[in-house]
Design an enzyme around this catalytic site. Sequence first.
Site, PDB file in Angstrom:
ATOM      1  N   ASP A 151       5.936  76.207 -28.927  1.00 20.78           N
ATOM      2  CA  ASP A 151       6.670  76.353 -27.672  1.00 20.78           C
ATOM      3  C   ASP A 151       6.711  75.011 -26.968  1.00 20.78           C
ATOM      4  O   ASP A 151       5.706  74.295 -26.945  1.00 20.78           O
ATOM      5  CB  ASP A 151       6.023  77.394 -26.758  1.00 20.78           C
ATOM      6  CG  ASP A 151       6.920  77.668 -25.568  1.00 20.78           C
ATOM      7  OD1 ASP A 151       7.922  78.385 -25.748  1.00 20.78           O
ATOM      8  OD2 ASP A 151       6.663  77.111 -24.474  1.00 20.78           O
TER       9      ASP A 151
HETATM   10  N1  LIG Z   1      17.288  69.143 -31.237  1.00 19.84           N
HETATM   11  C1  LIG Z   1      16.490  69.138 -30.141  1.00 19.84           C
HETATM   12  N2  LIG Z   1      16.058  70.325 -29.636  1.00 19.84           N
HETATM   13  C2  LIG Z   1      15.253  70.247 -28.539  1.00 19.84           C
HETATM   14  C3  LIG Z   1      14.892  69.052 -27.910  1.00 19.84           C
HETATM   15  N3  LIG Z   1      14.083  69.355 -26.848  1.00 19.84           N
HETATM   16  C4  LIG Z   1      13.945  70.689 -26.819  1.00 19.84           C
HETATM   17  N4  LIG Z   1      14.637  71.224 -27.853  1.00 19.84           N
HETATM   18  C5  LIG Z   1      14.758  72.635 -28.209  1.00 19.84           C
HETATM   19  C6  LIG Z   1      13.750  73.028 -29.273  1.00 19.84           C
HETATM   20  C7  LIG Z   1      13.609  74.503 -29.046  1.00 19.84           C
HETATM   21  O1  LIG Z   1      14.644  75.174 -29.747  1.00 19.84           O
HETATM   22  C8  LIG Z   1      13.842  74.629 -27.551  1.00 19.84           C
HETATM   23  C9  LIG Z   1      12.522  74.798 -26.838  1.00 19.84           C
HETATM   24  O2  LIG Z   1      12.427  76.131 -26.443  1.00 19.84           O
HETATM   25  P1  LIG Z   1      11.299  77.069 -27.060  1.00 19.84           P
HETATM   26  O3  LIG Z   1      10.103  76.270 -27.436  1.00 19.84           O
HETATM   27  O4  LIG Z   1      11.138  78.196 -26.113  1.00 19.84           O
HETATM   28  O5  LIG Z   1      11.905  77.580 -28.444  1.00 19.84           O
HETATM   29  P2  LIG Z   1      13.156  78.525 -28.650  1.00 19.84           P
HETATM   30  O6  LIG Z   1      13.375  79.384 -27.459  1.00 19.84           O
HETATM   31  O7  LIG Z   1      14.300  77.670 -29.093  1.00 19.84           O
HETATM   32  O8  LIG Z   1      12.759  79.403 -29.895  1.00 19.84           O
HETATM   33  P3  LIG Z   1      11.451  80.331 -30.015  1.00 19.84           P
HETATM   34  O9  LIG Z   1      11.092  80.787 -28.642  1.00 19.84           O
HETATM   35  O10 LIG Z   1      10.381  79.450 -30.617  1.00 19.84           O
HETATM   36  O11 LIG Z   1      11.889  81.438 -30.959  1.00 19.84           O
HETATM   37  O12 LIG Z   1      14.439  73.430 -27.087  1.00 19.84           O
HETATM   38  C10 LIG Z   1      15.382  67.831 -28.476  1.00 19.84           C
HETATM   39  O13 LIG Z   1      15.122  66.720 -28.014  1.00 19.84           O
HETATM   40  N5  LIG Z   1      16.165  67.937 -29.587  1.00 19.84           N
END
Ligand SMILES: Nc1nc2c(ncn2[C@H]2C[C@H](O)[C@@H](COP(=O)(O)OP(=O)(O)OP(=O)(O)O)O2)c(=O)[nH]1
Length: 200
Positions: free
Chosen positions: A74
């Site tokens: 996260d």
């Molecule tokens: N490509 C890219 N993505 C980033 C960057 N900074 C943050 N992110 C994305 C990665 C994650 O998909 C998201 C962070 O949100 P989370 O950790 O809550 O994950 P997410 O909600 O995407 O999926 P999850 O909750 O783990 O199923 O932001 C960056 O610099 N580059």
Amino acid sequence: MADQVRFVLASQSPARLASLRAAGLDPEVIVSGVDESAVQAADTAALAGILARLKCEAVAGRDAASGAVVLGCDSVLEFERQTWGKPSGPADAIARWRRMRGRSGVLHTGHWLIDTRNDAAVGAVASTTVRFAEVTDDEIEAYVATGEPLQVAGAFTIDGRGGPFVSGVDGDPGTVVGVSLPLLRTLLAGLDVPITTLWR
Ligand SMILES: Nc1nc2c(ncn2[C@H]2C[C@H](O)[C@@H](COP(=O)(O)OP(=O)(O)OP(=O)(O)O)O2)c(=O)[nH]1
């Protein structure tokens, strides 16, 4: 090749999956569905760690993950004592960038691993300081209009359209993208799983 242990990523993040695949790992993806809004923590780094563990445990407990090593992550931004995940919408993203420009914040990414073969677990939080460029109002409006900032923690990317607006980082850039590969190597070693055994 020796029996390869199954590796599961408990995240829908395309960035995390791309980072792991580029490093020769090809995890199965099982999305946790954890409601992040329901969790409180003492500080931003602690929140990242707790959410990573909850996501990992939610998936590791499922039959579909049986026999696998499961990774939960996260990412949250700590900015001037605020804790920011994804922006709530375009207005929030614009307001954040107007505050962030010319300043810096810390992107914390929690990592949690569970080896479901023996229930061993290990985790840690990686933190990287991010310096934001002096972006103009027009650049902010244009960037938010692409929709990218709305999908990512902190409302910025360093490897996407946000790249020109981040003047530098101190620490592992992978932590910002969503997974710290050197930390993953260390955590896997703590479970007696050399990262090289997960290569595909
Ligand atoms: N490509 C890219 N993505 C980033 C960057 N900074 C943050 N992110 C994305 C990665 C994650 O998909 C998201 C962070 O949100 P989370 O950790 O809550 O994950 P997410 O909600 O995407 O999926 P999850 O909750 O783990 O199923 O932001 C960056 O610099 N580059």
